[in-house]
Design a protein around this motif. Structure first.
Motif, PDB file in Angstrom:
ATOM      1  N   HIS A   1      -3.595  -4.854  -3.516  1.00 13.04           N
ATOM      2  CA  HIS A   1      -3.747  -5.927  -2.064  1.00 13.04           C
ATOM      3  C   HIS A   1      -3.276  -5.287  -0.850  1.00 13.04           C
ATOM      4  CE1 HIS A   1      -3.531  -9.245   0.509  1.00 13.04           C
ATOM      5  NE2 HIS A   1      -2.251  -8.933   0.628  1.00 13.04           N
ATOM      6  N   THR A   2      -2.456  -4.373  -0.973  1.00 10.61           N
ATOM      7  CA  THR A   2      -1.907  -3.589   0.182  1.00 10.61           C
ATOM      8  C   THR A   2      -3.070  -3.346   1.229  1.00 10.61           C
ATOM      9  OG1 THR A   2       0.085  -3.020  -0.842  1.00 10.61           O
ATOM     10  CG2 THR A   2      -0.257  -1.668   0.977  1.00 10.61           C
ATOM     11  N   GLN A   3      -3.923  -2.326   0.695  1.00  9.45           N
ATOM     12  CA  GLN A   3      -4.999  -1.752   1.568  1.00  9.45           C
ATOM     13  C   GLN A   3      -6.054  -3.022   1.945  1.00  9.45           C
ATOM     14  OE1 GLN A   3      -5.021   1.527   2.591  1.00  9.45           O
ATOM     15  NE2 GLN A   3      -6.470   0.690   4.198  1.00  9.45           N
ATOM     16  N   VAL A   4      -6.117  -3.863   1.193  1.00  6.13           N
ATOM     17  CA  VAL A   4      -7.073  -5.055   1.679  1.00  6.13           C
ATOM     18  C   VAL A   4      -6.321  -5.712   2.916  1.00  6.13           C
ATOM     19  CG1 VAL A   4      -7.796  -7.306   1.085  1.00  6.13           C
ATOM     20  CG2 VAL A   4      -8.067  -5.471  -0.476  1.00  6.13           C
ATOM     21  N   ALA A   5      -4.926  -6.036   2.892  1.00  2.41           N
ATOM     22  CA  ALA A   5      -4.443  -6.419   3.886  1.00  2.41           C
ATOM     23  C   ALA A   5      -4.467  -5.791   5.067  1.00  2.41           C
ATOM     24  CB  ALA A   5      -2.752  -6.851   3.633  1.00  2.41           C
ATOM     25  N   ILE A   6      -4.135  -4.375   5.048  1.00  2.00           N
ATOM     26  CA  ILE A   6      -4.352  -3.443   6.264  1.00  2.00           C
ATOM     27  C   ILE A   6      -5.672  -3.415   6.648  1.00  2.00           C
ATOM     28  CG2 ILE A   6      -4.257  -0.966   7.060  1.00  2.00           C
ATOM     29  CD1 ILE A   6      -2.085  -0.809   5.007  1.00  2.00           C
ATOM     30  N   ASP A   7      -7.022  -3.443   5.928  1.00  2.00           N
ATOM     31  CA  ASP A   7      -8.304  -3.567   6.193  1.00  2.00           C
ATOM     32  C   ASP A   7      -8.755  -4.720   6.896  1.00  2.00           C
ATOM     33  OD1 ASP A   7      -8.270  -1.058   5.583  1.00  2.00           O
ATOM     34  OD2 ASP A   7      -9.235  -1.362   3.365  1.00  2.00           O
ATOM     35  N   THR A   8      -8.157  -5.919   6.737  1.00  2.00           N
ATOM     36  CA  THR A   8      -8.622  -7.275   7.133  1.00  2.00           C
ATOM     37  C   THR A   8      -8.018  -7.868   8.081  1.00  2.00           C
ATOM     38  OG1 THR A   8      -7.695  -8.252   5.149  1.00  2.00           O
ATOM     39  CG2 THR A   8      -9.705  -7.505   4.643  1.00  2.00           C
ATOM     40  N   GLN A   9      -6.838  -7.179   8.420  1.00  4.96           N
ATOM     41  CA  GLN A   9      -6.096  -7.858   9.603  1.00  4.96           C
ATOM     42  C   GLN A   9      -5.791  -6.809  10.668  1.00  4.96           C
ATOM     43  OE1 GLN A   9      -3.335 -11.209   7.472  1.00  4.96           O
ATOM     44  NE2 GLN A   9      -3.087  -8.966   6.583  1.00  4.96           N
ATOM     45  N   ALA A  10      -5.324  -7.293  11.832  1.00  5.23           N
ATOM     46  CA  ALA A  10      -4.813  -6.559  12.895  1.00  5.23           C
ATOM     47  C   ALA A  10      -3.462  -6.132  12.940  1.00  5.23           C
ATOM     48  CB  ALA A  10      -5.229  -7.216  14.279  1.00  5.23           C
ATOM     49  N   THR A  11      -2.879  -5.936  11.770  1.00  3.43           N
ATOM     50  CA  THR A  11      -1.515  -5.778  11.694  1.00  3.43           C
ATOM     51  C   THR A  11      -1.274  -4.086  12.002  1.00  3.43           C
ATOM     52  OG1 THR A  11      -1.918  -5.186   9.457  1.00  3.43           O
ATOM     53  CG2 THR A  11      -0.770  -7.133   9.706  1.00  3.43           C
ATOM     54  N   PHE A  12      -0.284  -3.892  12.828  1.00 10.87           N
ATOM     55  CA  PHE A  12       0.326  -2.660  13.056  1.00 10.87           C
ATOM     56  C   PHE A  12       1.589  -2.108  12.601  1.00 10.87           C
ATOM     57  CE2 PHE A  12       1.795  -5.145  16.762  1.00 10.87           C
ATOM     58  CZ  PHE A  12       3.094  -4.687  17.011  1.00 10.87           C
ATOM     59  N   GLY A  13       2.091  -3.181  11.811  1.00 15.09           N
ATOM     60  CA  GLY A  13       3.419  -2.843  11.294  1.00 15.09           C
ATOM     61  C   GLY A  13       3.599  -3.876   9.751  1.00 15.09           C
ATOM     62  N   TYR A  14       3.805  -3.283   8.715  1.00 21.48           N
ATOM     63  CA  TYR A  14       3.729  -4.008   7.534  1.00 21.48           C
ATOM     64  C   TYR A  14       4.698  -3.628   6.317  1.00 21.48           C
ATOM     65  CZ  TYR A  14       1.070  -5.623   3.428  1.00 21.48           C
ATOM     66  OH  TYR A  14       0.544  -6.178   2.209  1.00 21.48           O
ATOM     67  N   TYR A  15       5.634  -4.543   6.203  1.00 25.00           N
ATOM     68  CA  TYR A  15       6.775  -4.256   5.374  1.00 25.00           C
ATOM     69  C   TYR A  15       6.940  -5.261   4.179  1.00 25.00           C
ATOM     70  CZ  TYR A  15       8.201  -2.255   9.837  1.00 25.00           C
ATOM     71  OH  TYR A  15       7.880  -1.799  10.897  1.00 25.00           O
ATOM     72  N   GLN A  16       6.979  -4.538   2.978  1.00 26.59           N
ATOM     73  CA  GLN A  16       6.767  -5.172   1.760  1.00 26.59           C
ATOM     74  C   GLN A  16       8.484  -5.223   1.093  1.00 26.59           C
ATOM     75  OE1 GLN A  16       3.891  -2.861   0.229  1.00 26.59           O
ATOM     76  NE2 GLN A  16       2.240  -4.510   0.222  1.00 26.59           N
ATOM     77  N   ASN A  17       9.013  -6.282   0.886  1.00 25.96           N
ATOM     78  CA  ASN A  17      10.461  -6.504   0.376  1.00 25.96           C
ATOM     79  C   ASN A  17      10.185  -6.960  -1.058  1.00 25.96           C
ATOM     80  OD1 ASN A  17      11.961  -5.481   2.818  1.00 25.96           O
ATOM     81  ND2 ASN A  17      10.699  -6.929   3.505  1.00 25.96           N
ATOM     82  N   ILE A  18      10.718  -6.377  -1.923  1.00 21.13           N
ATOM     83  CA  ILE A  18      10.736  -6.886  -3.344  1.00 21.13           C
ATOM     84  C   ILE A  18      11.843  -7.380  -3.601  1.00 21.13           C
ATOM     85  CG2 ILE A  18      10.522  -6.401  -5.797  1.00 21.13           C
ATOM     86  CD1 ILE A  18       8.745  -3.813  -4.883  1.00 21.13           C
ATOM     87  N   VAL A  19      12.155  -8.567  -4.065  1.00 24.52           N
ATOM     88  CA  VAL A  19      13.613  -9.057  -4.121  1.00 24.52           C
ATOM     89  C   VAL A  19      13.942  -8.708  -5.524  1.00 24.52           C
ATOM     90  CG1 VAL A  19      14.943 -11.289  -4.567  1.00 24.52           C
ATOM     91  CG2 VAL A  19      13.134 -11.188  -2.740  1.00 24.52           C
ATOM     92  N   GLY A  20      15.502  -8.182  -5.542  1.00 24.79           N
ATOM     93  CA  GLY A  20      16.008  -7.773  -6.585  1.00 24.79           C
ATOM     94  C   GLY A  20      17.112  -8.724  -7.274  1.00 24.79           C
ATOM     95  N   ARG A  21      17.782  -9.356  -6.333  1.00 23.18           N
ATOM     96  CA  ARG A  21      18.730 -10.358  -6.875  1.00 23.18           C
ATOM     97  C   ARG A  21      19.016 -11.190  -5.721  1.00 23.18           C
ATOM     98  NH1 ARG A  21      24.411  -8.806  -6.355  1.00 23.18           N
ATOM     99  NH2 ARG A  21      24.436  -6.845  -5.172  1.00 23.18           N
TER     100      ARG A  21
END
Length: 223
Positions: free
Chosen positions: A132-152
């Motif tokens: 999904h990551t590249q799809v999100a970048i390609d289809t939106q006008a985002t200039f900052g993108y941060y993905q946070n995986i919850v550990g606990r």
């Protein structure tokens, strides 16, 4: 090595409370090396939000520290309620931003995601991070993108959350869907981007049971 926590926050007048110089200083004294405050305010009023939790999230605070607990204790003492998670961050788009507590010139959308129960964690991570990551970048006008995986979870009452995503959009995206998707006013291109994005998020469950909090962002580097 610093760890990162993200906290959902509830309370009144949080824009002033969470950016107060004495609170920032107290967080630094408790060991925070960096503080990020995301709060809904007049600048982003009118932007689309989605609320799964009741009551809705009022603000989001990110903390970087070797020991997160003392900093979260400081924050918890200033707000009505705080729920926090330790996260592992990825930053596919990570622009240089002001770090002196001034407002970032952006609409910062913070989304709280939940993994569908019928999707194994490994498959969910693959579909989200790898596909999904590249799809999100390609289809939106985002200039900052941060993905946070919850550990606990770091607080006893933290709701079930599997990931927290932050995306930075141009300010025009608050009220202009073309500015949000970067479609330059072309309706056919807008529809193509929206369709591709919806198809992609539906593959890992990010089309349902999520919170999306539109915010203004303020960064503080403390040491």
């Amino acid at each position: 090595m610093d760890s990162k926590a993200i906290a959902a926050v509830w309370g009144e007048d949080l824009s002033a409370t969470l950016r107060a110089p004495d609170l920032v200083e107290e967080c630094a004294a408790a060991g925070a090396r960096r503080l990020q405050v995301n709060v809904g305010d007049d600048s982003v009023a009118g932007a689309m939000r989605i609320d799964e939790l009741d009551p809705p999230i009022d603000a989001v605070v990110s903390v970087w520290a070797a020991d997160l607990a003392p900093v979260l204790d400081v924050l918890a003492g200033r707000v009505a309620r705080l729920a926090a998670w330790e996260v592992d961050e990825r930053a596919p788009l990570d622009p240089v931003l002001p770090a002196d507590g001034t407002r970032i010139e952006a609409l910062s959308n913070v989304a709280f995601l939940r993994r569908p129960g019928d999707l194994a964690r490994g498959d969910w991570l693959h579909r989200w991070l790898d596909e999904h990551t590249q799809v999100a970048i390609d289809t939106q006008a985002t200039f900052g993108y941060y993905q946070n995986i919850v550990g606990r979870p770091l607080t006893a009452d933290a709701p079930a959350v599997d990931a927290i995503v932050e995306e930075l959009f141009p300010m025009a995206a608050v009220s202009d869907v073309h500015a949000f998707y970067g479609s330059d006013g072309e309706q056919q291109e807008l529809e193509r981007r929206m369709t591709r994005m919806l198809e992609s998020v539906s593959r890992f469950g990010a089309d349902r049971h999520l919170d999306v909090v539109p915010t203004s962002r303020f960064d503080f580097v403390l040491g």
